[in-house]
Design a protein around this motif. Structure first.
Motif, PDB file in Angstrom:
ATOM      1  N   PRO A   1       3.040  13.197   5.326  1.00 50.91           N
ATOM      2  CA  PRO A   1       2.031  13.311   6.366  1.00 50.91           C
ATOM      3  C   PRO A   1       0.907  14.466   6.315  1.00 50.91           C
ATOM      4  N   LYS A   2       1.442  15.570   5.556  1.00 54.34           N
ATOM      5  CA  LYS A   2       0.791  16.847   5.305  1.00 54.34           C
ATOM      6  C   LYS A   2      -0.406  16.617   4.246  1.00 54.34           C
ATOM      7  N   SER A   3      -0.183  15.690   3.492  1.00 54.23           N
ATOM      8  CA  SER A   3      -1.112  15.363   2.319  1.00 54.23           C
ATOM      9  C   SER A   3      -2.303  15.174   2.603  1.00 54.23           C
ATOM     10  N   ILE A   4      -3.374  15.525   1.854  1.00 53.01           N
ATOM     11  CA  ILE A   4      -4.924  15.516   2.176  1.00 53.01           C
ATOM     12  C   ILE A   4      -5.225  13.992   2.048  1.00 53.01           C
ATOM     13  N   SER A   5      -4.320  13.348   1.089  1.00 51.13           N
ATOM     14  CA  SER A   5      -4.362  11.823   0.911  1.00 51.13           C
ATOM     15  C   SER A   5      -3.830  10.676   2.038  1.00 51.13           C
ATOM     16  N   ALA A   6      -3.039  11.418   2.952  1.00 50.42           N
ATOM     17  CA  ALA A   6      -2.340  10.695   3.799  1.00 50.42           C
ATOM     18  C   ALA A   6      -3.183  10.166   4.836  1.00 50.42           C
ATOM     19  N   ASN A   7      -2.966   8.754   5.126  1.00 47.77           N
ATOM     20  CA  ASN A   7      -3.943   7.968   6.205  1.00 47.77           C
ATOM     21  C   ASN A   7      -2.776   8.187   7.442  1.00 47.77           C
ATOM     22  N   LYS A   8      -3.680   7.800   8.683  1.00 52.68           N
ATOM     23  CA  LYS A   8      -2.921   7.619   9.779  1.00 52.68           C
ATOM     24  C   LYS A   8      -1.984   6.530   9.863  1.00 52.68           C
ATOM     25  N   PRO A   9      -0.965   6.703  10.491  1.00 48.39           N
ATOM     26  CA  PRO A   9       0.130   5.708  10.676  1.00 48.39           C
ATOM     27  C   PRO A   9      -0.540   4.441  11.345  1.00 48.39           C
ATOM     28  N   VAL A  10      -0.052   3.449  11.239  1.00 46.79           N
ATOM     29  CA  VAL A  10      -0.529   2.073  11.801  1.00 46.79           C
ATOM     30  C   VAL A  10       0.969   1.357  12.242  1.00 46.79           C
ATOM     31  N   HIS A  11       0.596   0.620  13.249  1.00 45.39           N
ATOM     32  CA  HIS A  11       1.846  -0.210  13.634  1.00 45.39           C
ATOM     33  C   HIS A  11       1.387  -1.505  14.428  1.00 45.39           C
ATOM     34  N   PHE A  12       2.420  -2.442  14.348  1.00 52.22           N
ATOM     35  CA  PHE A  12       2.253  -3.410  15.651  1.00 52.22           C
ATOM     36  C   PHE A  12       3.570  -3.703  16.171  1.00 52.22           C
ATOM     37  N   THR A  13       3.438  -4.299  17.420  1.00 57.65           N
ATOM     38  CA  THR A  13       4.690  -4.677  18.313  1.00 57.65           C
ATOM     39  C   THR A  13       4.440  -5.993  18.627  1.00 57.65           C
ATOM     40  N   LYS A  14       5.448  -6.986  18.070  1.00 58.12           N
ATOM     41  CA  LYS A  14       5.304  -8.354  18.659  1.00 58.12           C
ATOM     42  C   LYS A  14       6.587  -8.867  18.813  1.00 58.12           C
ATOM     43  N   SER A  15       6.562 -10.164  19.630  1.00 57.67           N
ATOM     44  CA  SER A  15       7.841 -10.742  19.792  1.00 57.67           C
ATOM     45  C   SER A  15       8.376 -11.277  18.570  1.00 57.67           C
ATOM     46  N   VAL A  16       9.635 -11.363  18.328  1.00 59.63           N
ATOM     47  CA  VAL A  16      10.234 -11.913  17.055  1.00 59.63           C
ATOM     48  C   VAL A  16      10.006 -13.615  17.209  1.00 59.63           C
TER      49      VAL A  16
ATOM     50  N   THR B   1       0.403   9.864  -2.425  1.00 62.04           N
ATOM     51  CA  THR B   1       1.621   9.540  -1.481  1.00 62.04           C
ATOM     52  C   THR B   1       2.000   8.372  -1.140  1.00 62.04           C
ATOM     53  N   GLY B   2       3.341   8.368  -1.137  1.00 60.19           N
ATOM     54  CA  GLY B   2       3.770   6.909  -1.023  1.00 60.19           C
ATOM     55  C   GLY B   2       3.917   6.528   0.489  1.00 60.19           C
ATOM     56  N   LEU B   3       4.616   5.304   0.824  1.00 61.67           N
ATOM     57  CA  LEU B   3       4.633   4.965   2.330  1.00 61.67           C
ATOM     58  C   LEU B   3       6.079   5.223   2.785  1.00 61.67           C
ATOM     59  N   VAL B   4       5.954   5.200   4.003  1.00 64.81           N
ATOM     60  CA  VAL B   4       7.357   5.023   4.757  1.00 64.81           C
ATOM     61  C   VAL B   4       7.034   3.895   5.831  1.00 64.81           C
ATOM     62  N   VAL B   5       7.987   2.874   5.483  1.00 65.67           N
ATOM     63  CA  VAL B   5       7.881   1.641   6.312  1.00 65.67           C
ATOM     64  C   VAL B   5       9.145   1.710   7.340  1.00 65.67           C
ATOM     65  N   SER B   6       8.985   1.647   8.656  1.00 71.25           N
ATOM     66  CA  SER B   6      10.019   1.705   9.545  1.00 71.25           C
ATOM     67  C   SER B   6       9.842   0.692  10.735  1.00 71.25           C
ATOM     68  N   SER B   7      11.082   0.421  11.058  1.00 72.39           N
ATOM     69  CA  SER B   7      10.899  -0.591  12.296  1.00 72.39           C
ATOM     70  C   SER B   7      11.826  -0.368  13.240  1.00 72.39           C
ATOM     71  N   THR B   8      11.744  -1.062  14.451  1.00 68.99           N
ATOM     72  CA  THR B   8      12.506  -0.874  15.624  1.00 68.99           C
ATOM     73  C   THR B   8      12.679  -2.293  16.296  1.00 68.99           C
TER      74      THR B   8
END
Length: 198
Positions: free
Chosen positions: A148-163, A124-131
């Protein structure tokens, strides 16, 4: 937000040839620049962009435009074209609804879809999203599996930082600092940081 950006200047040398600059008074300009930089960094890691979703969106958009043009320039005048116009309106609503459904359910805040990394066992590939919320300087970047339903899918990760951590007072992106944060997030998703620690 603007005051913080003006006051917080970080050390680091942006690319001397083509420094990336954003209008610090415009959050859309800031987010656009950061999103473009993220796309460059992810594809620079070997991921190939998956444009199928963009193509579907473009195709539906073209259909919607054609329906509107046909309805506008149909040779017969009202009321002779009444049934034809009703049909065009219904088709316009249906295809526009499909487009909005895709944007809401599939794209959401996504800035990049990728295929699986070439040569990896991941299917599975990636989905990169931002807000970047309005009137806020807090930028959230999320990396998740395209399936996300793929057996090889990893848990989502994120960070929130000030620009403000990545821009000089002149609006120039300190690419080294931003690249370091994005690379760390990619490593966290792929598990490379855990492998290195073992």
């Amino acid at each position: 937000m603007q005051e913080k950006m003006g006051d917080m200047v970080h050390s680091g040398n942006p690319s001397p040839q083509n420094p990336k600059k954003a209008n610090l008074m415009d959050p859309h300009s800031i987010k656009h620049l950061l999103d473009e930089s993220v796309t460059e960094l992810v594809t620079g890691r070997g991921y190939v962009e998956d444009v199928r979703m963009s193509n579907i969106r473009l195709f539906l958009g073209i259909i919607i435009i054609v329906i509107a043009l046909v309805a506008q320039f149909y040779p017969k005048k009202f009321p002779q074209n009444r049934d034809f116009l009703i049909g065009c309106i219904i088709l316009y609503i249906v295809f526009n609804g499909l487009l909005q459904l895709i944007i809401y359910t599939k794209e959401k805040n996504a800035v990049l879809f990728t295929y699986p990394l070439p040569g990896s066992f991941n299917s599975t590939g990636l989905v990169v999203s931002s807000t970047l919320p309005r009137f806020s300087d807090m930028y959230t970047l999320t990396i998740a599996s395209a399936d996300p339903k793929s057996i090889s899918a990893n848990k989502p990760v994120h960070f929130t930082k000030s620009v403000t951590q990545w821009f000089t007072k002149d609006g120039i992106l300190v690419e080294g600092l931003f690249c370091k944060d994005v690379d760390a997030l990619i490593n966290q998703y792929t598990g490379e940081s855990r492998k290195k620690n073992k």
